[in-house]
Design a protein around this motif. Structure first.
Motif, PDB file in Angstrom:
ATOM      1  N   VAL A   1       0.832  -1.187   0.000  1.00  0.00           N
ATOM      2  CA  VAL A   1       0.000   0.000   0.000  1.00  0.00           C
ATOM      3  C   VAL A   1       0.873   1.246   0.000  1.00  0.00           C
ATOM      4  CG1 VAL A   1      -1.685   1.349   1.290  1.00  0.00           C
ATOM      5  CG2 VAL A   1      -1.915  -1.132   1.128  1.00  0.00           C
TER       6      VAL A   1
ATOM      7  N   SER B   1      -2.281   3.126  -4.193  1.00  0.00           N
ATOM      8  CA  SER B   1      -2.109   1.750  -4.665  1.00  0.00           C
ATOM      9  C   SER B   1      -2.733   0.820  -3.636  1.00  0.00           C
ATOM     10  CB  SER B   1      -0.634   1.432  -4.893  1.00  0.00           C
ATOM     11  OG  SER B   1       0.114   1.608  -3.700  1.00  0.00           O
ATOM     12  N   ILE B   2      -4.043   0.800  -3.636  1.00  0.00           N
ATOM     13  CA  ILE B   2      -4.809   0.020  -2.660  1.00  0.00           C
ATOM     14  C   ILE B   2      -5.785  -0.887  -3.383  1.00  0.00           C
ATOM     15  CG2 ILE B   2      -6.469   0.109  -0.771  1.00  0.00           C
ATOM     16  CD1 ILE B   2      -5.326   2.751   0.063  1.00  0.00           C
ATOM     17  N   ILE B   3      -5.746  -2.150  -3.027  1.00  0.00           N
ATOM     18  CA  ILE B   3      -6.740  -3.083  -3.551  1.00  0.00           C
ATOM     19  C   ILE B   3      -8.072  -2.801  -2.871  1.00  0.00           C
ATOM     20  CG2 ILE B   3      -7.392  -5.505  -3.764  1.00  0.00           C
ATOM     21  CD1 ILE B   3      -4.470  -6.219  -3.803  1.00  0.00           C
ATOM     22  N   ARG B   4      -9.126  -2.786  -3.639  1.00  0.00           N
ATOM     23  CA  ARG B   4     -10.456  -2.462  -3.158  1.00  0.00           C
ATOM     24  C   ARG B   4     -10.489  -1.057  -2.562  1.00  0.00           C
ATOM     25  NH1 ARG B   4     -13.714  -6.884  -3.051  1.00  0.00           N
ATOM     26  NH2 ARG B   4     -15.154  -5.843  -1.598  1.00  0.00           N
ATOM     27  N   PHE B   5     -10.020  -0.108  -3.357  1.00  0.00           N
ATOM     28  CA  PHE B   5      -9.958   1.294  -2.964  1.00  0.00           C
ATOM     29  C   PHE B   5     -11.325   1.823  -2.535  1.00  0.00           C
ATOM     30  CE2 PHE B   5     -10.301   5.787  -4.333  1.00  0.00           C
ATOM     31  CZ  PHE B   5      -9.335   6.348  -3.509  1.00  0.00           C
TER      32      PHE B   5
ATOM     33  N   ASN C   1     -12.934   6.517  -8.007  1.00  0.00           N
ATOM     34  CA  ASN C   1     -12.656   5.151  -7.577  1.00  0.00           C
ATOM     35  C   ASN C   1     -12.066   4.290  -8.693  1.00  0.00           C
ATOM     36  OD1 ASN C   1     -13.549   5.761  -5.035  1.00  0.00           O
ATOM     37  ND2 ASN C   1     -15.526   4.725  -5.234  1.00  0.00           N
TER      38      ASN C   1
ATOM     39  N   ASN D   1      -8.417   5.127  -8.466  1.00  0.00           N
ATOM     40  CA  ASN D   1      -7.820   5.075  -7.123  1.00  0.00           C
ATOM     41  C   ASN D   1      -7.184   6.408  -6.736  1.00  0.00           C
ATOM     42  OD1 ASN D   1      -8.548   2.379  -7.352  1.00  0.00           O
ATOM     43  ND2 ASN D   1      -6.603   1.597  -6.558  1.00  0.00           N
TER      44      ASN D   1
ATOM     45  N   SER E   1      -9.572   2.070   6.387  1.00  0.00           N
ATOM     46  CA  SER E   1     -10.488   0.971   6.158  1.00  0.00           C
ATOM     47  C   SER E   1     -11.624   1.037   7.163  1.00  0.00           C
ATOM     48  CB  SER E   1      -9.760  -0.369   6.281  1.00  0.00           C
ATOM     49  OG  SER E   1     -10.678  -1.441   6.239  1.00  0.00           O
TER      50      SER E   1
END
Length: 118
Positions: A2, A25-29, A73, A76, A99
């Motif tokens: 991240v 750089s986040i998965i599931r932003f 989104n 990101n 989160s």
């Protein structure tokens, strides 16, 4: 891994405008609330604005009506549009990701300088 990277800072004259960007750089932003904070020399870091995953914004009273937070989104990316800037807005601005499903999972950018001066 991240990572949050701010860009778009610099020097601007009083009354001017500037837009900051934060690339995440986040998965599931879309599962993260995003925010902007700032810290002036000798002062504590303060909250500036936040935006939910659905795009609902909140602002500190000091910037309400002058700043606009938004997010894309699909890319990101979070933005902070700043207008009617004042010398008091001079600070290092930080991007934050939080989160909502894991309260201790927070990420911070490295910060970027915004200087308002003539």
């Amino acid at each position: 891994q991240v990572q949050l990277v701010e860009s778009g800072g610099g020097l601007v004259q009083p009354g001017g405008s500037l837009t900051l960007s934060c690339a995440a750089s986040i998965i599931r932003f879309g599962d993260y609330a995003m925010g902007w904070y700032r810290q002036a020399p000798g002062k504590q870091r303060e909250w500036v604005a936040s935006i939910t995953s659905g795009g609902n914004p909140s602002y500190a009273n000091s910037v309400k009506g002058r700043f606009t937070i938004s997010r894309d989104n699909a890319k990101n990316t979070v933005f902070l549009q700043m207008s009617s800037l004042e010398p008091e807005d001079t600070a290092v601005y930080y991007c934050k990701a939080q989160s909502l499903t894991s309260p201790i999972t927070n990420y911070w950018g490295q910060g970027i300088q915004v200087t308002v001066s003539s």
